[in-house]
Motif scaffolding. Structure first.
Motif, PDB file in Angstrom:
ATOM      1  N   VAL A 128       0.838  -1.203   0.000  1.00 28.18           N
ATOM      2  CA  VAL A 128       0.000   0.000   0.000  1.00 28.18           C
ATOM      3  C   VAL A 128       0.873   1.254   0.000  1.00 28.18           C
ATOM      4  CG1 VAL A 128      -1.578   1.377   1.418  1.00 28.18           C
ATOM      5  CG2 VAL A 128      -2.056  -1.036   1.025  1.00 28.18           C
ATOM      6  N   GLN A 129       1.893   1.264   0.832  1.00 24.76           N
ATOM      7  CA  GLN A 129       2.797   2.416   0.887  1.00 24.76           C
ATOM      8  C   GLN A 129       3.555   2.589  -0.425  1.00 24.76           C
ATOM      9  OE1 GLN A 129       5.337   2.276   4.385  1.00 24.76           O
ATOM     10  NE2 GLN A 129       3.684   1.389   5.615  1.00 24.76           N
ATOM     11  N   THR A 130       3.979   1.483  -1.010  1.00 23.67           N
ATOM     12  CA  THR A 130       4.720   1.547  -2.269  1.00 23.67           C
ATOM     13  C   THR A 130       3.833   2.058  -3.394  1.00 23.67           C
ATOM     14  OG1 THR A 130       6.109  -0.309  -1.562  1.00 23.67           O
ATOM     15  CG2 THR A 130       6.071   0.187  -3.903  1.00 23.67           C
ATOM     16  N   GLU A 131       2.594   1.593  -3.453  1.00 28.67           N
ATOM     17  CA  GLU A 131       1.658   2.064  -4.475  1.00 28.67           C
ATOM     18  C   GLU A 131       1.444   3.564  -4.353  1.00 28.67           C
ATOM     19  OE1 GLU A 131      -2.877   0.987  -5.946  1.00 28.67           O
ATOM     20  OE2 GLU A 131      -2.476   1.455  -3.842  1.00 28.67           O
ATOM     21  N   ALA A 132       1.260   4.056  -3.131  1.00 27.80           N
ATOM     22  CA  ALA A 132       1.036   5.487  -2.910  1.00 27.80           C
ATOM     23  C   ALA A 132       2.238   6.309  -3.366  1.00 27.80           C
ATOM     24  CB  ALA A 132       0.736   5.742  -1.436  1.00 27.80           C
ATOM     25  N   LYS A 133       3.447   5.855  -3.040  1.00 35.14           N
ATOM     26  CA  LYS A 133       4.657   6.564  -3.456  1.00 35.14           C
ATOM     27  C   LYS A 133       4.789   6.595  -4.979  1.00 35.14           C
ATOM     28  CE  LYS A 133       7.503   5.443   0.614  1.00 35.14           C
ATOM     29  NZ  LYS A 133       8.711   4.701   1.070  1.00 35.14           N
ATOM     30  N   LEU A 134       4.450   5.499  -5.627  1.00 33.40           N
ATOM     31  CA  LEU A 134       4.560   5.434  -7.079  1.00 33.40           C
ATOM     32  C   LEU A 134       3.567   6.385  -7.745  1.00 33.40           C
ATOM     33  CD1 LEU A 134       5.810   4.228  -9.572  1.00 33.40           C
ATOM     34  CD2 LEU A 134       4.380   2.197  -9.298  1.00 33.40           C
ATOM     35  N   MET A 135       2.351   6.446  -7.222  1.00 33.67           N
ATOM     36  CA  MET A 135       1.354   7.348  -7.808  1.00 33.67           C
ATOM     37  C   MET A 135       1.698   8.809  -7.534  1.00 33.67           C
ATOM     38  SD  MET A 135      -2.199   5.220  -7.175  1.00 33.67           S
ATOM     39  CE  MET A 135      -3.181   6.467  -8.018  1.00 33.67           C
ATOM     40  N   ASP A 136       2.442   9.077  -6.474  1.00 33.09           N
ATOM     41  CA  ASP A 136       2.861  10.446  -6.172  1.00 33.09           C
ATOM     42  C   ASP A 136       4.086  10.872  -6.973  1.00 33.09           C
ATOM     43  OD1 ASP A 136       0.822  10.771  -4.365  1.00 33.09           O
ATOM     44  OD2 ASP A 136       2.049  10.284  -2.597  1.00 33.09           O
ATOM     45  N   ALA A 137       4.711   9.912  -7.669  1.00 33.41           N
ATOM     46  CA  ALA A 137       5.943  10.223  -8.386  1.00 33.41           C
ATOM     47  C   ALA A 137       5.719  11.173  -9.556  1.00 33.41           C
ATOM     48  CB  ALA A 137       6.603   8.936  -8.873  1.00 33.41           C
ATOM     49  N   HIS A 138       4.503  11.173 -10.122  1.00 29.42           N
ATOM     50  CA  HIS A 138       4.202  12.068 -11.247  1.00 29.42           C
ATOM     51  C   HIS A 138       2.683  12.213 -11.365  1.00 29.42           C
ATOM     52  CE1 HIS A 138       4.129  13.790 -15.305  1.00 29.42           C
ATOM     53  NE2 HIS A 138       5.428  14.033 -15.155  1.00 29.42           N
ATOM     54  N   ASP A 139       2.246  13.415 -11.729  1.00 29.08           N
ATOM     55  CA  ASP A 139       0.803  13.674 -11.841  1.00 29.08           C
ATOM     56  C   ASP A 139       0.132  12.800 -12.891  1.00 29.08           C
ATOM     57  OD1 ASP A 139       1.024  15.590  -9.898  1.00 29.08           O
ATOM     58  OD2 ASP A 139       1.141  17.285 -11.304  1.00 29.08           O
ATOM     59  N   ALA A 140       0.896  12.385 -13.896  1.00 30.44           N
ATOM     60  CA  ALA A 140       0.297  11.601 -14.981  1.00 30.44           C
ATOM     61  C   ALA A 140       0.050  10.143 -14.599  1.00 30.44           C
ATOM     62  CB  ALA A 140       1.191  11.663 -16.217  1.00 30.44           C
ATOM     63  N   ILE A 141       0.722   9.661 -13.558  1.00 26.56           N
ATOM     64  CA  ILE A 141       0.530   8.266 -13.163  1.00 26.56           C
ATOM     65  C   ILE A 141      -0.826   8.134 -12.464  1.00 26.56           C
ATOM     66  CG2 ILE A 141       1.391   6.363 -11.742  1.00 26.56           C
ATOM     67  CD1 ILE A 141       4.198   7.418 -12.152  1.00 26.56           C
ATOM     68  N   SER A 142      -1.730   7.407 -13.115  1.00 25.75           N
ATOM     69  CA  SER A 142      -3.104   7.307 -12.623  1.00 25.75           C
ATOM     70  C   SER A 142      -3.366   6.059 -11.796  1.00 25.75           C
ATOM     71  CB  SER A 142      -4.083   7.328 -13.803  1.00 25.75           C
ATOM     72  OG  SER A 142      -3.830   6.241 -14.673  1.00 25.75           O
ATOM     73  N   GLY A 143      -2.498   5.089 -11.894  1.00 21.63           N
ATOM     74  CA  GLY A 143      -2.733   3.866 -11.144  1.00 21.63           C
ATOM     75  C   GLY A 143      -1.623   2.854 -11.323  1.00 21.63           C
ATOM     76  N   VAL A 144      -1.687   1.832 -10.507  1.00 18.51           N
ATOM     77  CA  VAL A 144      -0.741   0.716 -10.575  1.00 18.51           C
ATOM     78  C   VAL A 144      -1.587  -0.552 -10.697  1.00 18.51           C
ATOM     79  CG1 VAL A 144       1.302  -0.332  -9.520  1.00 18.51           C
ATOM     80  CG2 VAL A 144       0.728   2.041  -9.000  1.00 18.51           C
ATOM     81  N   PRO A 145      -2.155  -0.804 -11.877  1.00  9.57           N
ATOM     82  CA  PRO A 145      -3.138  -1.881 -12.023  1.00  9.57           C
ATOM     83  C   PRO A 145      -2.579  -3.279 -11.783  1.00  9.57           C
ATOM     84  CG  PRO A 145      -2.500  -1.031 -14.166  1.00  9.57           C
ATOM     85  CD  PRO A 145      -1.902  -0.112 -13.143  1.00  9.57           C
ATOM     86  N   TYR A 146      -1.294  -3.444 -12.042  1.00  8.11           N
ATOM     87  CA  TYR A 146      -0.679  -4.745 -11.808  1.00  8.11           C
ATOM     88  C   TYR A 146       0.425  -4.577 -10.776  1.00  8.11           C
ATOM     89  CZ  TYR A 146      -3.070  -5.588 -16.209  1.00  8.11           C
ATOM     90  OH  TYR A 146      -4.014  -5.669 -17.191  1.00  8.11           O
TER      91      TYR A 146
END
Length: 446
Positions: A128-146
């Motif tokens: 959960v923490q890793t997903e949140a950090k990845l989505m915060d890395a750039h405004d264009a990243i909308s999700g981590v579906p896999y």
């Protein structure tokens, strides 16, 4: 799973009661757990513990019966031995498999060990923490579906009626992240990364996150590419994907079945650039899935497949080795038929090249990060491939994401067209390999 000595004692007693003189047993137990998350919430949690045991029995006519079971207690082994004994009457009469002549040879002393598994809640919190950090890395990243965070304990054993007994255990943890973007007026872009280690404490989750973010962001400003011939740089994962797709080149069973690009006479011939060397090394220090013996009990070892461009060894089971007057190499997989498969590739530069290349100075080269649709785009018996890929057009260090394209060619031509094997290697799930420079491949843009 019970200790191999206990299983061997049970199997010997039951075989004697059934009048079975010759048998072997190979088995494994896998205990694994994995989690996936979606927008900060658990999406899927899975845990399983499963066993698989293969029993072979030879009758007086020397034909073999094979059966599988998930039980290694007295009742389970007795039933499996009896069933295999009955099936032996219908066994093949040609090229009958036998015990490996190395089933009792000494094993490598390097043994992996089981490490304690983390709690499921810990896996979820980390992901959960890793997903949140990845989505915060750039405004264009909308999700981590896999995505996935998993841990696995595996135990294996082999024994036979001539006294062979082997047992090993190992643990592994892995993380996978694959993010996508959404930008108005632009196509979604995506990228992923993977890491593996023995335990969760050693797992480089942060490195996986950073690689996924960097790759995804680098694909935002994409452009179409003009179709044509390009100098190509293959990432470790891309090259190993192609090597695996055409592994019939050095698979002895494929060669004997006439399902290979090579023949018996190919051994000792030059099939690649003299800059390239490839080994299969189940005991490599970087191989988290290290295994010390195959399903026939043959010890694994480092097998040089290509040495300075020359095909030096095939991968063998005991059966293929006998037919080709060679030694087993520790690559057998037991089933209704004994098959041959690789363990862990080690690709490296065979020598210091006369000329070196760099993406920082190269002009108009295509850097392929990942090839896709191998199941549809590879003709393994013809040597050809045509595959969509993710990658960049690189000019003096500047990377421009390629909108959509395919790479095509003949794998044998690719091997002979290698002009540079970089020195720095990258660890992937299938092996360790540096970037590979190929003089020319066909790139078709959309």
């Amino acid at each position: 799973m019970s200790d191999v000595a206990t299983i061997a004692a049970i199997a010997k007693d039951k075989a004697q009661a059934l009048g079975i003189q010759k048998f072997d047993v190979c088995g494994s137990t896998v205990d694994e757990a994995s989690v996936q998350v979606d927008q900060g919430e658990p999406k899927q949690v899975k845990a399983s513990k499963r066993s698989s045991v293969m029993v072979r029995v030879w009758n007086e006519a020397n034909t073999v019966g094979v059966t599988t079971t998930s039980e290694v207690d007295e009742q389970g082994l007795e039933l499996a031995l009896k069933t295999a004994q009955e099936a032996s009457a219908f066994g093949a009469k040609e090229y009958v498999p036998d015990f490996s002549p190395e089933a009792t040879a000494a094993l490598d002393t390097t043994q992996s060990e089981l490490v304690p598994q983390a709690e499921i809640a810990t896996l979820i919190d980390n992901l959960v923490q890793t997903e949140a950090k990845l989505m915060d890395a750039h405004d264009a990243i909308s999700g981590v579906p896999y995505n996935g965070l998993a841990q696995r304990d595996a135990q294996r054993f082999y024994l036979n009626s001539e006294g062979a007994m082997r047992q090993e255990a190992r643990s592994s943890s892995s993380v996978y992240l694959y993010s996508v973007t959404e930008q108005e007026g632009k196509r979604p872009r995506s990228a992923g990364a993977y890491r593996v280690s023995q335990g969760l404490d050693q797992l480089d989750i942060e490195g996986c996150l950073q690689e996924t973010a960097e790759k995804t962001i680098s694909h935002l400003n994409y452009q179409p590419i003009t179709s044509g011939k390009y100098r190509v740089v293959l990432s470790a994962e891309a090259f190993l994907s192609l090597l695996g797709a055409f592994s019939n080149l050095f698979n002895a069973q494929s060669i004997l079945d006439n399902r290979s690009l090579a023949t018996v006479e190919s051994l000792g011939t030059e099939i690649a650039s003299p800059l390239l060397s490839v080994a299969d090394d189940a005991l490599h220090a970087d191989n988290v899935g290290k295994t010390t013996f195959d399903d026939e009990g043959t010890p694994t070892r480092r097998i040089p497949i290509i040495d300075k461009g020359v095909l030096t060894h095939f991968l063998h089971s005991s059966g293929t080795a006998k037919r080709l007057d060679a030694q087993p190499t520790g690559h057998a997989n037991l089933g209704a038929k004994v098959t041959v498969g690789p363990h862990f590739y080690h690709v490296f530069a065979a020598s210091t090249p006369e000329q070196t290349y760099s993406l920082e100075t190269a002009e108009n080269v295509v850097f392929i990060d990942d090839v896709q649709a191998l199941h549809a785009g590879v003709k393994a018996l013809q040597g050809s491939f045509s595959l969509p890929f993710d990658g960049w057009l690189v000019n003096k260090g500047e990377k421009i994401s390629i909108e959509s394209a395919t790479v095509a060619g003949d794998f044998r031509d690719l091997l002979t067209s290698i002009i540079y094997v970089e020195s720095e290697a990258e660890l992937t799930p299938g092996g360790i390999c540096p970037r590979i420079w190929v003089d020319e491949l066909s790139i078709t843009g959309e």
